[in-house]
Design an enzyme around this catalytic site. Structure first.
Site, PDB file in Angstrom:
ATOM      1  N   ALA A  66       0.859  -1.176   0.000  1.00  7.53           N
ATOM      2  CA  ALA A  66       0.000   0.000   0.000  1.00  7.53           C
ATOM      3  C   ALA A  66       0.898   1.229   0.000  1.00  7.53           C
ATOM      4  O   ALA A  66       2.074   1.134   0.353  1.00  7.53           O
ATOM      5  CB  ALA A  66      -0.875  -0.011   1.250  1.00  7.53           C
ATOM      6  N   GLY A 105       0.392  -5.092   0.645  1.00  7.30           N
ATOM      7  CA  GLY A 105      -0.740  -5.017  -0.271  1.00  7.30           C
ATOM      8  C   GLY A 105      -0.399  -5.553  -1.656  1.00  7.30           C
ATOM      9  O   GLY A 105      -1.277  -6.046  -2.376  1.00  7.30           O
ATOM     10  N   GLU A 108      -0.843  -9.102  -1.400  1.00  5.95           N
ATOM     11  CA  GLU A 108      -2.285  -9.349  -1.212  1.00  5.95           C
ATOM     12  C   GLU A 108      -3.048  -9.236  -2.535  1.00  5.95           C
ATOM     13  O   GLU A 108      -4.021  -9.955  -2.767  1.00  5.95           O
ATOM     14  CB  GLU A 108      -2.846  -8.372  -0.170  1.00  5.95           C
ATOM     15  N   GLU A 128       3.991  -5.940   6.964  1.00  4.63           N
ATOM     16  CA  GLU A 128       3.227  -4.919   7.680  1.00  4.63           C
ATOM     17  C   GLU A 128       3.592  -4.835   9.156  1.00  4.63           C
ATOM     18  O   GLU A 128       3.548  -3.773   9.764  1.00  4.63           O
ATOM     19  CB  GLU A 128       1.723  -5.186   7.546  1.00  4.63           C
TER      20      GLU A 128
HETATM   21  N1  3HC Z   1       4.624   3.397   0.198  1.00  4.97           N
HETATM   22  C1  3HC Z   1       5.140   4.595  -0.117  1.00  4.97           C
HETATM   23  N2  3HC Z   1       6.448   4.792  -0.409  1.00  4.97           N
HETATM   24  C2  3HC Z   1       7.245   3.730  -0.391  1.00  4.97           C
HETATM   25  C3  3HC Z   1       6.770   2.442  -0.071  1.00  4.97           C
HETATM   26  C4  3HC Z   1       5.393   2.299   0.230  1.00  4.97           C
HETATM   27  N3  3HC Z   1       4.855   1.115   0.515  1.00  4.97           N
HETATM   28  N4  3HC Z   1       7.812   1.588  -0.130  1.00  4.97           N
HETATM   29  C5  3HC Z   1       8.878   2.301  -0.470  1.00  4.97           C
HETATM   30  N5  3HC Z   1       8.548   3.598  -0.633  1.00  4.97           N
HETATM   31  C6  3HC Z   1       9.427   4.690  -1.053  1.00  4.97           C
HETATM   32  C7  3HC Z   1      10.507   4.964  -0.023  1.00  4.97           C
HETATM   33  O1  3HC Z   1      10.069   5.848   0.969  1.00  4.97           O
HETATM   34  C8  3HC Z   1      11.600   5.568  -0.880  1.00  4.97           C
HETATM   35  O2  3HC Z   1      11.251   6.893  -1.133  1.00  4.97           O
HETATM   36  P1  3HC Z   1      12.390   8.005  -1.280  1.00  4.97           P
HETATM   37  O3  3HC Z   1      13.225   7.575  -2.435  1.00  4.97           O
HETATM   38  O4  3HC Z   1      11.638   9.259  -1.474  1.00  4.97           O
HETATM   39  O5  3HC Z   1      13.146   7.964   0.012  1.00  4.97           O
HETATM   40  C9  3HC Z   1      11.462   4.810  -2.203  1.00  4.97           C
HETATM   41  O6  3HC Z   1      10.139   4.248  -2.188  1.00  4.97           O
HETATM   42  C10 3HC Z   1      12.459   3.685  -2.367  1.00  4.97           C
HETATM   43  O7  3HC Z   1      12.416   2.873  -1.200  1.00  4.97           O
HETATM   44  P2  3HC Z   1      13.753   2.297  -0.555  1.00  4.97           P
HETATM   45  O8  3HC Z   1      14.769   3.374  -0.423  1.00  4.97           O
HETATM   46  O9  3HC Z   1      13.348   1.550   0.660  1.00  4.97           O
HETATM   47  O10 3HC Z   1      14.243   1.318  -1.713  1.00  4.97           O
HETATM   48  P3  3HC Z   1      14.873  -0.119  -1.604  1.00  4.97           P
HETATM   49  O11 3HC Z   1      15.098  -0.556  -2.986  1.00  4.97           O
HETATM   50  O12 3HC Z   1      16.001  -0.132  -0.634  1.00  4.97           O
HETATM   51  O13 3HC Z   1      13.735  -1.061  -0.967  1.00  4.97           O
HETATM   52  C11 3HC Z   1      11.527  -1.962  -0.712  1.00  4.97           C
HETATM   53  C12 3HC Z   1      12.547  -1.297  -1.659  1.00  4.97           C
HETATM   54  C13 3HC Z   1      12.043  -3.339  -0.292  1.00  4.97           C
HETATM   55  C14 3HC Z   1      10.236  -2.093  -1.453  1.00  4.97           C
HETATM   56  C15 3HC Z   1      11.373  -1.092   0.561  1.00  4.97           C
HETATM   57  O14 3HC Z   1      11.092   0.229   0.171  1.00  4.97           O
HETATM   58  C16 3HC Z   1      10.269  -1.521   1.469  1.00  4.97           C
HETATM   59  O15 3HC Z   1      10.467  -2.420   2.275  1.00  4.97           O
HETATM   60  N6  3HC Z   1       9.083  -0.858   1.368  1.00  4.97           N
HETATM   61  C17 3HC Z   1       7.989  -1.083   2.277  1.00  4.97           C
HETATM   62  C18 3HC Z   1       7.255  -2.353   1.973  1.00  4.97           C
HETATM   63  C19 3HC Z   1       6.084  -2.500   2.901  1.00  4.97           C
HETATM   64  O16 3HC Z   1       6.196  -2.349   4.098  1.00  4.97           O
HETATM   65  N7  3HC Z   1       4.926  -2.832   2.334  1.00  4.97           N
HETATM   66  C20 3HC Z   1       3.737  -2.947   3.110  1.00  4.97           C
HETATM   67  C21 3HC Z   1       3.048  -1.626   3.167  1.00  4.97           C
HETATM   68  S1  3HC Z   1       1.651  -1.604   4.248  1.00  4.97           S
HETATM   69  C22 3HC Z   1       0.451  -2.408   3.370  1.00  4.97           C
HETATM   70  O17 3HC Z   1       0.680  -2.851   2.280  1.00  4.97           O
HETATM   71  C23 3HC Z   1      -0.877  -2.478   4.040  1.00  4.97           C
HETATM   72  C24 3HC Z   1      -1.779  -3.416   3.347  1.00  4.97           C
HETATM   73  O18 3HC Z   1      -1.783  -4.647   4.040  1.00  4.97           O
HETATM   74  C25 3HC Z   1      -3.187  -2.907   3.281  1.00  4.97           C
END
Ligand code: 3HC
Length: 692
Positions: A66, A105, A108, A128
């Protein structure tokens, strides 16, 4: 090709519709992405020429989750469940084509497709929990139906990114496809599904894997017990577990409703707010205002490390782990041999636990060579000095390095608090000198304080930041000041902890309060672990502090079976009557007046001066932003992630309260508590650290 919206395309390739997302950087499920998907799937489903649908992403990754930046605000556009219904309810097979990461997400959504293919380098997970959340779009109900209850519990509470090969074995992925042919092989797979008349497989209808766990609540209880230590203080792991229980005990739709309810509860709570803040804080720390992303960097292909002790050895392992050769310098052969042997032992221990293979142990050890000659550093691109904290020794080493190292080599010190400008001044190239402050054990701890001295060049800073990421560290750029950011703030807490003992609190009272706050251990348990005799000299000891007296009694910490605490043969700590007597005698000797000290006072006395010191650090420009300080404290000192960090915590307690307490303490106990002008200013303006 049809452009559905700026981030979504729909094409027909033969009789397969291909929905392509392109929403950099990580194809997160923003309103535009959700809308694009919703429309594209409805359109593809209605198109009689399309017999199957492939969902694929452009750029570096499949949907990584998400869009976290949207959390907390009003949701616009199609909802995620609407998108998922359009996918799962399609009248033709849907294949998700995965590369990069399918996370949260993103996974998912993929779990709503009828089939999934992935390239071998892809990773899948529900992370998450690391944001203080649970998968809120059906993941908690679908994942256990695919991988079984135990695996789902472990994946969801660890947030682990599962490699594609393992995901295939678990049934999460149906087929692995060639690394560089995802699109064509996903289309071919979709055609095969159609040709073979395979069913529209919906995970929501698969209950077999849940059957095994029905009527067995002990599965969950055992899981809770086995992980109690790891989950301590965190809400999200428990909520994830409850959702999997719901998957087992409730029909799918009811399970979804339970998931929704618990998701919203976590989302609106303080822990997730702190954990989401921490996610962005870590990424923000990588941005240096005057060192833009395109700053040239220096290739680092070989590293030299001076000092093969615990620190030097640990630092060396970081580089060997990513294939960078290291020369380790020592003065005596014996010390060098000991250092190299310790490194091997550490790798072998990791291998014995299944972390790396025996071959990797050999490869990594082969990358680390020893030398007794500083001249061996003539061709390295980076040297890290990791010897005693003595300015004269460091200056001597840097004078030699200046003469030996090639032009452009980075000369770094691992000092934990000495003046790096003074060290740089002995060289003719202060622009190449920087602090790289690793935390012990250096091969394990994530934090790297990168210390910018007056003349450090932007290239050297940019290279250090990039290198930190490569070796898996969280880097924070700080300025030169005694103790830098982390230890300087720690000094405040340590001082108060020691004073509180003289005022009547026992070490175990202070430790308990800080442990309950969420630290892995309190300052006295930490001293016992590290050894009370660090920096203590037997010949000079005159019983001038409680520590001196304990050391003189050979209570030097865990290694001698006693320190502040008594230890049994399994190193379990017990409050010590001996220490208590030592403290009471010492208080009498010094004429102090002990009193009852409340838990509340312990917490405020230990934590508020840290917040105040953080404010001073910001005022002096030694940290770029408040969140950088929080990143330091979370990753180097065990500050509980669900409490954000000292600066975040200050904002949430309320800066007026922190200021009022500092003034109260100042009036009672003196200027160690003098509020920083920044704290005063923020309170006067009704602002908090987050407004800076
Ligand atoms: N939402 C918004 N921005 C995100 C994001 C997300 N889910 N994931 C990454 N970004 C952004 C980062 O903030 C960063 O922004 P910036 O360049 O402005 O600083 C950019 O994307 C690149 O991210 P990273 O520097 O972390 O890049 P990496 O290549 O090192 O890692 C990644 C990529 C493994 C995808 C890592 O970003 C990550 O772990 N992201 C989060 C994944 C996550 O937690 N997903 C679950 C979200 S909650 C959800 O999905 C709820 C659902 O169940 C309803």
């Amino acid at each position: 090709m049809t452009e559905i919206n700026p981030v979504t395309d729909l094409t027909l390739e033969g009789d397969v519709a291909v929905v392509t997302l392109n929403s950099p950087p990580v194809n997160a499920l923003s309103a535009a992405v959700r809308d694009g998907l919703h429309q594209a799937f409805r359109k593809a489903d209605a198109d009689p020429a399309a017999k199957a649908i492939v969902l694929i992403c452009d750029g570096r990754t499949f949907i990584a989750g998400a869009d976290i930046t949207e959390f907390g605000g009003a949701m616009a556009g199609a909802s995620l469940p609407e998108v998922q219904d359009a996918i799962e309810g399609a009248s033709k097979p849907v294949v998700a084509a995965i590369h990069g990461t399918a996370l949260g997400g993103g996974l998912e959504v993929a779990l709503c497709a009828h089939y999934r293919v992935a390239v071998p380098s892809a990773r899948l997970g529900l992370p998450e929990v690391n944001l203080g959340l649970l998968p809120g779009a059906g993941g908690t109900q679908r994942l256990p139906r695919v991988v079984g209850v135990e695996t789902a519990l472990s994946m969801m509470t660890s947030g682990r990114h599962v490699p594609a090969k393992e995901a295939k074995e678990l049934g999460l992925v149906d087929e692995l496809v060639s690394e560089d042919k995802l699109r064509e092989e996903a289309i071919a797979f979709a055609k095969k599904v159609v040709a073979e008349g395979r069913p529209l497989r919906k995970i929501r209808d698969q209950n077999e894997k849940l059957e095994a766990a029905k009527g067995k609540p002990e599965i969950f209880e055992n899981f809770r017990k086995a992980n109690a230590r790891k989950f301590r203080g965190f809400l999200a792991p428990e909520y994830n577990i409850r959702c999997v229980e719901a998957a087992v005990n409730q029909p799918f739709e009811e399970g979804l409703a339970t998931e929704r309810k618990l998701f919203l509860e976590l989302m609106s709570g303080p822990q997730s707010a702190a954990q989401r803040y921490s996610f962005f804080a870590e990424r923000q720390a990588q941005k240096i205002p005057d060192v833009p992303d395109d700053t040239p960097t220096i290739p680092v292909n070989k590293v030299g490390i001076i000092g093969a002790g615990t620190m030097g050895g640990g630092i060396a392992m970081n580089f060997a782990n990513v294939g960078i050769p290291v020369v380790l310098i020592e003065v005596k052969q014996e010390a060098l041999d000991r250092g190299l042997a310790t490194i091997r032992k550490n790798y072998e221990r990791t291998a014995s636990r299944g972390g790396i293979t025996a071959q990797q142990v050999e490869e990594r050890c082969a990358l680390i060579t020893g030398s007794l000659e500083m001249e061996s550093l003539a061709d390295v691109d980076l040297v890290i000095e990791a010897v005693f904290e003595r300015m004269d020794i460091k200056k001597d080493i840097f004078t030699k390095l200046d003469a030996i190292c090639k032009p452009g080599a980075i000369l770094a010190t691992n000092t934990s608090g000495l003046d790096i400008d003074e060290i740089a001044a002995v060289t003719k190239r202060p622009e190449s000198v920087i602090g790289l402050h690793f935390f012990s054990p250096a091969n394990v701890m994530r934090l790297l304080e990168i210390v910018r001295a007056d003349h450090t060049s932007k290239e050297v800073i940019a290279t250090s930041m990039k290198l930190a990421k490569k070796i898996g560290k969280v880097a924070v750029l700080v300025g030169v000041c005694p103790g830098f950011v982390g230890n300087r703030i720690l000094g405040q807490r340590q001082r108060e902890a020691q004073k509180l003992v003289m005022e009547g609190a026992m070490p175990w009272d202070i430790d308990r309060v800080l442990y309950d706050f969420g630290f892995p251990m309190g300052p006295f348990a930490m001293s016992d672990l590290a050894g009370l005799d660090i920096g203590w000299v037997k010949e000079k000891s005159k019983g001038e502090s409680i520590r001196d007296v304990l050391c003189e009694m050979d209570r030097r910490g865990q290694k001698t079976g006693a320190g502040y605490y008594d230890y049994d043969e399994n190193r379990n700590a017990k409050p010590s009557p001996v220490t208590e007597k030592v403290i009471k005698d010492f208080i009498v000797k010094t004429g102090a007046n002990p009193r009852e000290v409340s838990d509340e006072e312990i917490l405020e006395r230990c934590i508020y001066p840290m917040i105040n010191e953080g404010a001073k650090i910001l005022e002096e420009g030694k940290a770029i932003r408040p969140s950088d300080i929080d990143v330091v404290w979370q990753n180097g000192y065990g500050w509980p992630v669900y409490r954000g960090g000292p600066m975040w915590y200050g904002d949430h307690v309320g800066l007026p309260k922190v200021l009022a307490k500092m003034k109260e303490f100042q009036a009672k106990m003196g200027d160690q508590f003098k509020p920083s002008p920044l704290l005063e200013k923020l309170v006067a303006e009704g602002k908090s650290f987050k407004d800076l």
